[in-house]
Write a protein that holds these residues in place. Structure first.
Motif, PDB file in Angstrom:
ATOM      1  N   ASP A  61       7.637  -2.225   9.057  1.00 23.73           N
ATOM      2  CA  ASP A  61       6.762  -1.226   8.464  1.00 23.73           C
ATOM      3  C   ASP A  61       5.456  -1.895   7.997  1.00 23.73           C
ATOM      4  O   ASP A  61       5.289  -3.110   8.175  1.00 23.73           O
ATOM      5  N   PRO A  62       4.514  -1.162   7.397  1.00 26.02           N
ATOM      6  CA  PRO A  62       3.243  -1.761   7.002  1.00 26.02           C
ATOM      7  C   PRO A  62       3.347  -2.933   6.012  1.00 26.02           C
ATOM      8  O   PRO A  62       2.449  -3.777   5.944  1.00 26.02           O
ATOM      9  N   THR A  63       4.451  -3.025   5.243  1.00 29.77           N
ATOM     10  CA  THR A  63       4.626  -4.122   4.294  1.00 29.77           C
ATOM     11  C   THR A  63       5.409  -5.279   4.886  1.00 29.77           C
ATOM     12  O   THR A  63       5.455  -6.346   4.330  1.00 29.77           O
ATOM     13  N   GLY A  64       6.064  -5.068   6.019  1.00 33.29           N
ATOM     14  CA  GLY A  64       6.890  -6.114   6.628  1.00 33.29           C
ATOM     15  C   GLY A  64       8.361  -5.894   6.417  1.00 33.29           C
ATOM     16  O   GLY A  64       9.183  -6.755   6.747  1.00 33.29           O
ATOM     17  N   ASN A  65       8.749  -4.733   5.851  1.00 34.04           N
ATOM     18  CA  ASN A  65      10.167  -4.397   5.761  1.00 34.04           C
ATOM     19  C   ASN A  65      10.664  -4.081   7.158  1.00 34.04           C
ATOM     20  O   ASN A  65       9.981  -3.400   7.927  1.00 34.04           O
TER      21      ASN A  65
ATOM     22  N   VAL B 289       4.446 -10.230   0.562  1.00 39.32           N
ATOM     23  CA  VAL B 289       4.818 -10.674   1.897  1.00 39.32           C
ATOM     24  C   VAL B 289       3.543 -11.159   2.581  1.00 39.32           C
ATOM     25  O   VAL B 289       2.611 -10.384   2.760  1.00 39.32           O
ATOM     26  N   PRO B 290       3.480 -12.436   2.934  1.00 44.94           N
ATOM     27  CA  PRO B 290       2.267 -12.942   3.599  1.00 44.94           C
ATOM     28  C   PRO B 290       2.026 -12.216   4.926  1.00 44.94           C
ATOM     29  O   PRO B 290       2.984 -11.792   5.577  1.00 44.94           O
ATOM     30  N   PRO B 291       0.772 -12.055   5.316  1.00 41.74           N
ATOM     31  CA  PRO B 291       0.490 -11.404   6.594  1.00 41.74           C
ATOM     32  C   PRO B 291       1.268 -12.068   7.737  1.00 41.74           C
ATOM     33  O   PRO B 291       1.328 -13.285   7.832  1.00 41.74           O
ATOM     34  N   GLY B 292       1.897 -11.265   8.550  1.00 45.65           N
ATOM     35  CA  GLY B 292       2.674 -11.767   9.684  1.00 45.65           C
ATOM     36  C   GLY B 292       4.113 -12.125   9.352  1.00 45.65           C
ATOM     37  O   GLY B 292       4.914 -12.358  10.248  1.00 45.65           O
ATOM     38  N   ALA B 293       4.450 -12.166   8.053  1.00 48.64           N
ATOM     39  CA  ALA B 293       5.826 -12.488   7.640  1.00 48.64           C
ATOM     40  C   ALA B 293       6.619 -11.192   7.452  1.00 48.64           C
ATOM     41  O   ALA B 293       6.050 -10.106   7.376  1.00 48.64           O
ATOM     42  N   LEU B 294       7.933 -11.317   7.370  1.00 52.61           N
ATOM     43  CA  LEU B 294       8.796 -10.165   7.129  1.00 52.61           C
ATOM     44  C   LEU B 294       9.365 -10.219   5.729  1.00 52.61           C
ATOM     45  O   LEU B 294       9.681 -11.293   5.219  1.00 52.61           O
ATOM     46  N   ALA B 295       9.507  -9.052   5.110  1.00 51.13           N
ATOM     47  CA  ALA B 295      10.164  -8.945   3.808  1.00 51.13           C
ATOM     48  C   ALA B 295      11.666  -9.130   4.007  1.00 51.13           C
ATOM     49  O   ALA B 295      12.181  -8.849   5.090  1.00 51.13           O
ATOM     50  N   PRO B 296      12.379  -9.581   2.988  1.00 55.44           N
ATOM     51  CA  PRO B 296      13.825  -9.756   3.127  1.00 55.44           C
ATOM     52  C   PRO B 296      14.586  -8.438   2.931  1.00 55.44           C
ATOM     53  O   PRO B 296      15.529  -8.345   2.168  1.00 55.44           O
TER      54      PRO B 296
ATOM     55  N   ASP C 260       0.862  -1.178   0.000  1.00 56.73           N
ATOM     56  CA  ASP C 260       0.000   0.000   0.000  1.00 56.73           C
ATOM     57  C   ASP C 260       0.901   1.231   0.000  1.00 56.73           C
ATOM     58  O   ASP C 260       1.439   1.621   1.030  1.00 56.73           O
ATOM     59  N   LEU C 261       1.048   1.841  -1.173  1.00 54.73           N
ATOM     60  CA  LEU C 261       1.998   2.939  -1.341  1.00 54.73           C
ATOM     61  C   LEU C 261       1.676   4.115  -0.429  1.00 54.73           C
ATOM     62  O   LEU C 261       2.570   4.647   0.239  1.00 54.73           O
ATOM     63  N   GLN C 262       0.434   4.535  -0.386  1.00 53.18           N
ATOM     64  CA  GLN C 262       0.088   5.707   0.417  1.00 53.18           C
ATOM     65  C   GLN C 262       0.271   5.448   1.917  1.00 53.18           C
ATOM     66  O   GLN C 262       0.763   6.308   2.640  1.00 53.18           O
TER      67      GLN C 262
END
Length: 119
Positions: A114-118, A65-72, A12-14
């Motif tokens: 962050d909101p995406t999991g980064n 990124v699945p919900p609850g997971a972290l991005a690499p 979600d960019l915004q």
């Protein structure tokens, strides 16, 4: 050659742009429908690219990124007042992953998503 910009794909960019502005006080320098670029007072540049548009740009699927997971991805910010920074990041809506503590490499830090999991 030098690193001049870090770009991360986000869901979600915004929402992600609002988070980074609130959490780190970054100033928006580019605001397009699929891409937002921000900078800090020292000139560090961070780009956020909408994940579906990122896939179009690169010609390859961009894994969600699945919900609850972290991005690499980890973005490592430094500051002079860690407690104040932690309060600001939490108020912006970050998920705290680990509390502030001294780390083996000599830094004192805390980890958040962050909101995406980064990280």
């Amino acid at each position: 050659m030098r690193l001049s910009l870090t770009v991360v794909p986000v869901e979600d960019l915004q929402a992600s742009a609002a988070f980074y502005r609130a959490a780190f006080g970054l100033t928006v320098s580019v605001d397009e429908p699929v891409y937002v670029e921000m900078r800090d007072d020292a000139g560090m540049r961070l780009g956020l690219y909408r994940r579906d548009a990122w896939a179009k740009l690169t010609g390859r699927p961009a894994a969600s990124v699945p919900p609850g997971a972290l991005a690499p991805v980890e973005l490592y910010f430094t500051c002079d007042e860690l407690d104040a920074a932690i309060e600001r990041i939490v108020a912006a809506g970050a998920e705290q992953l680990s509390a502030k503590s001294a780390r083996d490499w000599g830094d004192e830090c805390a980890y958040f998503a962050d909101p995406t999991g980064n990280v």
